[in-house]
Design a protein around this motif. Structure first.
Motif, mmCIF file in Angstrom:
data_model
loop_
_atom_site.group_PDB
_atom_site.id
_atom_site.type_symbol
_atom_site.label_atom_id
_atom_site.label_comp_id
_atom_site.label_asym_id
_atom_site.label_seq_id
_atom_site.Cartn_x
_atom_site.Cartn_y
_atom_site.Cartn_z
ATOM 1 N N PHE A 25 0.818 -1.214 0.000
ATOM 2 C CA PHE A 25 0.000 0.000 0.000
ATOM 3 C C PHE A 25 0.848 1.259 0.000
ATOM 4 C CE2 PHE A 25 -3.326 -2.925 1.542
ATOM 5 C CZ PHE A 25 -4.334 -2.568 0.652
ATOM 6 N N ALA A 26 2.123 1.154 0.406
ATOM 7 C CA ALA A 26 3.022 2.304 0.313
ATOM 8 C C ALA A 26 3.293 2.675 -1.139
ATOM 9 C CB ALA A 26 4.332 2.011 1.034
ATOM 10 N N LEU A 27 3.030 1.757 -2.056
ATOM 11 C CA LEU A 27 3.240 2.001 -3.483
ATOM 12 C C LEU A 27 1.950 2.387 -4.199
ATOM 13 C CD1 LEU A 27 5.527 -1.104 -4.190
ATOM 14 C CD2 LEU A 27 6.259 1.239 -3.675
ATOM 15 N N ASN A 42 4.986 7.953 -3.669
ATOM 16 C CA ASN A 42 4.768 8.300 -2.259
ATOM 17 C C ASN A 42 6.091 8.546 -1.541
ATOM 18 O OD1 ASN A 42 1.944 8.246 -2.097
ATOM 19 N ND2 ASN A 42 1.915 6.026 -1.918
ATOM 20 N N PHE A 43 7.087 7.716 -1.840
ATOM 21 C CA PHE A 43 8.390 7.871 -1.186
ATOM 22 C C PHE A 43 9.084 9.155 -1.652
ATOM 23 C CE2 PHE A 43 7.576 3.336 -0.843
ATOM 24 C CZ PHE A 43 7.907 3.092 0.474
ATOM 25 N N ARG A 44 8.952 9.470 -2.947
ATOM 26 C CA ARG A 44 9.542 10.715 -3.453
ATOM 27 C C ARG A 44 8.903 11.915 -2.758
ATOM 28 N NH1 ARG A 44 8.460 8.122 -8.545
ATOM 29 N NH2 ARG A 44 10.326 7.066 -9.341
ATOM 30 N N SER A 249 1.235 8.387 4.075
ATOM 31 C CA SER A 249 1.491 8.047 5.477
ATOM 32 C C SER A 249 1.972 6.603 5.605
ATOM 33 C CB SER A 249 0.230 8.264 6.320
ATOM 34 O OG SER A 249 -0.793 7.365 5.949
ATOM 35 N N THR A 250 1.449 5.711 4.752
ATOM 36 C CA THR A 250 1.924 4.324 4.771
ATOM 37 C C THR A 250 3.383 4.252 4.344
ATOM 38 O OG1 THR A 250 -0.319 3.610 4.174
ATOM 39 C CG2 THR A 250 1.439 1.988 3.979
ATOM 40 N N ALA A 251 3.759 5.034 3.341
ATOM 41 C CA ALA A 251 5.165 5.079 2.925
ATOM 42 C C ALA A 251 6.046 5.580 4.058
ATOM 43 C CB ALA A 251 5.313 5.979 1.698
ATOM 44 N N GLY A 252 5.547 6.572 4.798
ATOM 45 C CA GLY A 252 6.302 7.055 5.954
ATOM 46 C C GLY A 252 6.470 5.995 7.016
ATOM 47 N N ASN A 253 5.447 5.190 7.229
ATOM 48 C CA ASN A 253 5.556 4.082 8.184
ATOM 49 C C ASN A 253 6.595 3.068 7.746
ATOM 50 O OD1 ASN A 253 3.895 4.351 10.512
ATOM 51 N ND2 ASN A 253 2.089 4.192 9.213
ATOM 52 N N VAL A 254 6.658 2.809 6.446
ATOM 53 C CA VAL A 254 7.674 1.885 5.928
ATOM 54 C C VAL A 254 9.066 2.457 6.164
ATOM 55 C CG1 VAL A 254 8.611 0.843 3.823
ATOM 56 C CG2 VAL A 254 6.145 0.822 4.228
#
Length: 278
Positions: A25-27, A42-44, A249-254
């Motif tokens: 889900f981070a993607l 999301n990461f960018r 926010s999921t990417a941040g959790n990762v």
């Protein structure tokens, strides 16, 4: 295996499955009802956050201060509470009691106590002619004030672990050192401290993980403020979630998960290797 199965199923459903799901889900750009795969966008976006670097530094500072203080104070208090003192059992209960209280409750209580104008702490200082600082409103003090509260709340667990370790040391070692003329400090330094290495490793790892992941106490006391001075990675993630950017926010959790793993796993391996070498 049958005894293990219920705990294994619960652990898998509540931890392993959500952990792997979060990597997917981070993607994506997702809501409760749908998701759209967007790759690494999301990461960018997360790494382009203007205050991300500051929150990362705050996270590391908070984790180092709280874990270091819990190790030192936990060991000293444990040594004191295993000596022959009056009301030893009651004092152990008092030290451990804050661990049982909700972090949100403690945060709300100390937010009132540390209020710069009406708080009991500054009123007490004013009564003796000292002007109290803005514990939670001064950008230079807010993070450290929350860290001190976290140490007060969590040191009881460190004390409990150290007490268990001290009690497990055979008394013959202390008696032999005493016969050889070792003072109380030398018995602590040459007997207690080396044999406390497994307990110290446990306290360091648990405290460091807790410090890196800390959110509830910080959010309750300061909300990441004033400004962004006490923001940590977890609070940045929560702010994204509040804004409705669930994938972000999921990417941040990762990112937070990877950060904790990169710090804790090598440290755990290093500390255990030193223990085996001894």
């Amino acid at each position: 295996m049958w005894f293990y199965a219920p705990a294994g199923i619960i652990y898998g459903v509540l931890f392993i499955v959500p952990t792997f799901a979060s990597f997917y889900f981070a993607l994506t750009r997702w809501t409760i009802f749908e998701s759209e795969f967007i790759g690494l966008d999301n990461f960018r976006t997360f790494f382009s956050e203007p205050f991300l670097f500051e929150s990362l530094i705050n996270t590391l500072i908070f984790a180092v201060i709280t874990s270091g203080a819990k190790v030192v104070l936990g060991l000293l208090i444990a040594v004191f509470l295993t000596s022959q003192i009056i009301a030893r059992g009651w004092l152990r209960s008092v030290v451990f009691f804050p661990v049982l209280i909700s972090a949100v409750g403690i945060g709300a209580t100390f937010a009132v106590l540390l209020d710069p104008f009406e708080g009991l702490v500054n009123r007490t200082l004013a009564a003796v002619g000292v002007e109290g600082p803005g514990w939670l409103t001064d950008p230079n003090l807010a993070l450290f004030s929350v860290a001190l509260v976290d140490v007060w709340r969590g040191v009881g667990l460190a004390v409990l672990i150290y007490i268990a370790g001290i009690v497990a040391i055979p008394q013959e070692y202390f008696e032999a050192a005493k016969v050889d003329g070792a003072s109380a400090f030398k018995r602590f330094w040459h007997v207690t401290l080396p044999l406390m290495r497994p307990a110290t490793t446990t306290v360091i790892i648990l405290s460091l993980i807790g410090g890196l992941r800390s959110f509830d106490l910080i959010w309750t006391m300061t909300g990441g403020g004033p400004g962004f001075s006490s923001d940590v990675l977890a609070s940045v993630v929560y702010k994204q979630y509040q804004a409705g950017f669930y994938g972000l926010s999921t990417a941040g959790n990762v990112v937070l998960f990877v950060l904790v793993a990169l710090i804790v796993v090598p440290l755990f391996w290093f500390l255990n290797r030193k223990e085996v070498d001894r």
